[in-house]
Design a protein around this motif. Structure first.
Motif, PDB file in Angstrom:
ATOM      1  N   GLY A 161      42.460  42.942  18.526  1.00  0.00           N
ATOM      2  CA  GLY A 161      43.503  41.928  18.479  1.00  0.00           C
ATOM      3  C   GLY A 161      44.556  42.029  19.558  1.00  0.00           C
ATOM      4  N   ASN A 162      44.373  42.941  20.512  1.00  0.00           N
ATOM      5  CA  ASN A 162      45.312  43.062  21.622  1.00  0.00           C
ATOM      6  C   ASN A 162      44.923  42.134  22.767  1.00  0.00           C
ATOM      7  N   THR A 163      45.857  41.898  23.668  1.00  0.00           N
ATOM      8  CA  THR A 163      45.538  41.326  24.963  1.00  0.00           C
ATOM      9  C   THR A 163      45.608  42.452  25.990  1.00  0.00           C
ATOM     10  N   VAL A 164      45.046  42.223  27.190  1.00  0.00           N
ATOM     11  CA  VAL A 164      44.848  43.308  28.153  1.00  0.00           C
ATOM     12  C   VAL A 164      45.223  42.873  29.555  1.00  0.00           C
ATOM     13  N   VAL A 165      45.931  43.756  30.257  1.00  0.00           N
ATOM     14  CA  VAL A 165      46.100  43.641  31.710  1.00  0.00           C
ATOM     15  C   VAL A 165      45.303  44.789  32.321  1.00  0.00           C
ATOM     16  N   PHE A 166      44.346  44.446  33.148  1.00  0.00           N
ATOM     17  CA  PHE A 166      43.371  45.408  33.669  1.00  0.00           C
ATOM     18  C   PHE A 166      43.578  45.649  35.153  1.00  0.00           C
ATOM     19  N   LYS A 167      43.839  46.895  35.509  1.00  0.00           N
ATOM     20  CA  LYS A 167      43.922  47.288  36.913  1.00  0.00           C
ATOM     21  C   LYS A 167      42.691  48.125  37.262  1.00  0.00           C
ATOM     22  N   PRO A 168      41.734  47.534  37.988  1.00  0.00           N
ATOM     23  CA  PRO A 168      40.566  48.309  38.396  1.00  0.00           C
ATOM     24  C   PRO A 168      40.914  49.259  39.531  1.00  0.00           C
TER      25      PRO A 168
END
Length: 491
Positions: A161-168
């Motif tokens: 149920g979270n949202t995500v900011v993804f730094k590859p």
């Protein structure tokens, strides 16, 4: 060369580790940009949570279908930007898609509110437990498995149920972009999963951006910096760090099977696996047989055909130093040697024997296709040596009898018996270690719970004659309580 920032610009350019050709260019997100993306993710969170487990499951399964339909694209990217041979790329995607599927299908049963026993003293209360999402999760991914590893955090965080900011990783931003693009195709018009590109400063900005938790995969030294950056705001952190995984081969082991497992566990993905095998302890009665067969098989495995280049150029110096140090301390090169380091490749497996336990090749993470094979009196001594490490990620045991007991003595978060690296491919099992290998878990039920806050609730259903949690209680009530606890706990 794998990535750089062009002089005088704000572009991050990734390059193929195979031929140094440019793959893609991206903006370098500064602190303000990162915070804006976190804010958008937080706004999208209310919609994403409102879908409930069933709604999120449908979107995540659609994401899995989109990735499967566009599989050829990412296999190409994994070869061009990450340097994998196609077989390694296919194995990675097989595991990644399985984890998206498992997290989507199991989030409800793992996280939904459930009743728990109230106990005799609180029998007039209904007790329930549920797991609520943190909010926004910052995921900082690695370059060695640029799909499978971040998906182990992203998919589970989203399913919870979270949202995500993804730094590859700055070495694989195009692969990160592909992940976010495929999710956008499955969930259009929302900011549930966002991409943030850049180098270390961008990752540091994500740590201090106001996210509710950080999931980081990388080296212990960088993990310590992530932990320090998150400390002032008390932002919780999941750290999946390095390993120096060992295999123990007992006297009654299936030696050919152990040889094949050691070779693949140490050299697949060019040895660039945090849970790859780097140390092998073989019981004396089968040591010579094991080493001879391993040497013959290792001669048949070659770079370019069986595994790719070393993605991070600086790692070549580490690999060379470990080999040279082992030889200088009295170890011997059974296959290969320092000359095997031929940038950007290690030309083939390097097999070292009789390496002192205080050498760099035994104590430090090599992260290349190098296997140290040392003789021990028996499997019990092998376990003791395997445990003598600052790391505690994975391990393997080969034995016909007593394998379970040996595995139970291994100081590691995960153990394979008569195989290697089997645990990451089982979605229901948690993945993670201890010591310098980090803390927290991805994958499985524990991985889903890692991205939630356990929330307890009690509801009073009726009054009972024994009133103790009120100032209306009297001496008789407390006397009854004393007799009751004496009866309950003295038996």
């Amino acid at each position: 060369m794998a990535s750089t920032v062009d002089s005088g610009t704000t572009n991050l350019v990734s390059y193929s580790p195979v031929d140094s050709r440019a793959v893609a260019a991206f903006a370098v997100d500064d602190e303000e940009t990162v915070r804006e993306k976190v804010a958008r993710a937080r706004e999208a969170g209310s919609w994403w949570r409102s879908l409930g487990h069933d709604g999120r499951r449908a979107h995540l399964l659609e994401w899995r279908r989109v990735m499967a339909r566009r599989l050829e694209e990412v296999l190409d990217l994994l070869q061009r930007e990450n340097g994998k041979v196609r077989a390694d790329a296919v194995v990675e995607m097989t595991a990644a898609l399985a984890h998206v599927d498992w997290s989507a299908r199991n989030a409800r049963s793992v996280l939904a509110r459930r009743r728990v026993p109230s106990g005799l003293l609180m029998l007039n209360h209904l007790a329930t437990l549920e797991y609520r999402p943190y909010g926004v999760i910052g995921v900082i991914g690695p370059w060695n498995y640029p799909v499978h590893t971040p998906v182990g955090s992203i998919a589970y965080a989203l399913a919870a149920g979270n949202t995500v900011v993804f730094k590859p990783s700055e070495y694989t931003p195009a692969i990160g972009r592909w992940l976010v693009d495929t999710f956008e195709e499955a969930v259009p018009g929302r900011s549930v999963l966002q991409l943030s590109t850049g180098h270390g400063a961008t990752g540091a900005a994500l740590c201090t951006s106001g996210v509710d938790k950080i999931a980081f995969t990388g080296s212990p030294s960088t993990g310590a910096r992530v932990l320090a950056a998150c400390a002032p705001s008390l932002t919780p952190v999941l750290l999946e760090l390095g390993g120096k995984d060992a295999m123990v081969v007992a006297a009654d082991a299936d030696v050919p099977a152990a040889v094949e497992a050691a070779l693949w566990g140490g050299c697949s993905n060019a040895g660039q696996s945090c849970a790859g095998i780097e140390r092998v302890y073989v019981a004396d009665p089968v040591y010579d047989e094991f080493l001879d067969l391993l040497a013959r098989r290792a001669e048949e495995v070659r770079a370019r055909a069986d595994f790719g280049p070393i993605t991070m150029p600086a790692q070549l110096d580490v690999i060379r130093r470990h080999i040279q140090d082992a030889l200088a301390r009295g170890g011997r090169a059974v296959v290969g040697g320092p000359e095997s380091v031929q940038p950007p490749y290690v030309a083939g497996p390097v097999i070292l024997a009789d390496v002192p336990e205080d050498s760099a090749a035994v104590r430090e993470e090599t992260f290349g296709p190098v296997l140290v094979v040392n003789r021990v009196a028996d499997a019990a001594e092998g376990v003791d040596r395997a445990n003598d490490s600052d790391y505690g990620l994975g391990a393997a045991v080969f034995a016909r009898r007593g394998a379970g007991e040996l595995a139970g003595r291994m100081r590691a978060g995960m153990v394979s018996i008569n195989d290697v690296l089997s645990f990451p491919a089982v979605p229901a099992l948690p993945f993670g270690g201890r010591g310098r290998s980090g803390f927290g878990r991805i994958h499985g039920a524990d991985g889903l719970r890692e991205f939630t806050v356990p929330t307890a609730r009690t509801r009073k259903l009726f009054d009972v004659p024994l009133a103790v949690s009120t100032y209306a209680r009297g001496p008789r009530d407390m006397a009854r309580l004393e007799r009751l606890i004496g009866w309950l706990h003295s038996r």
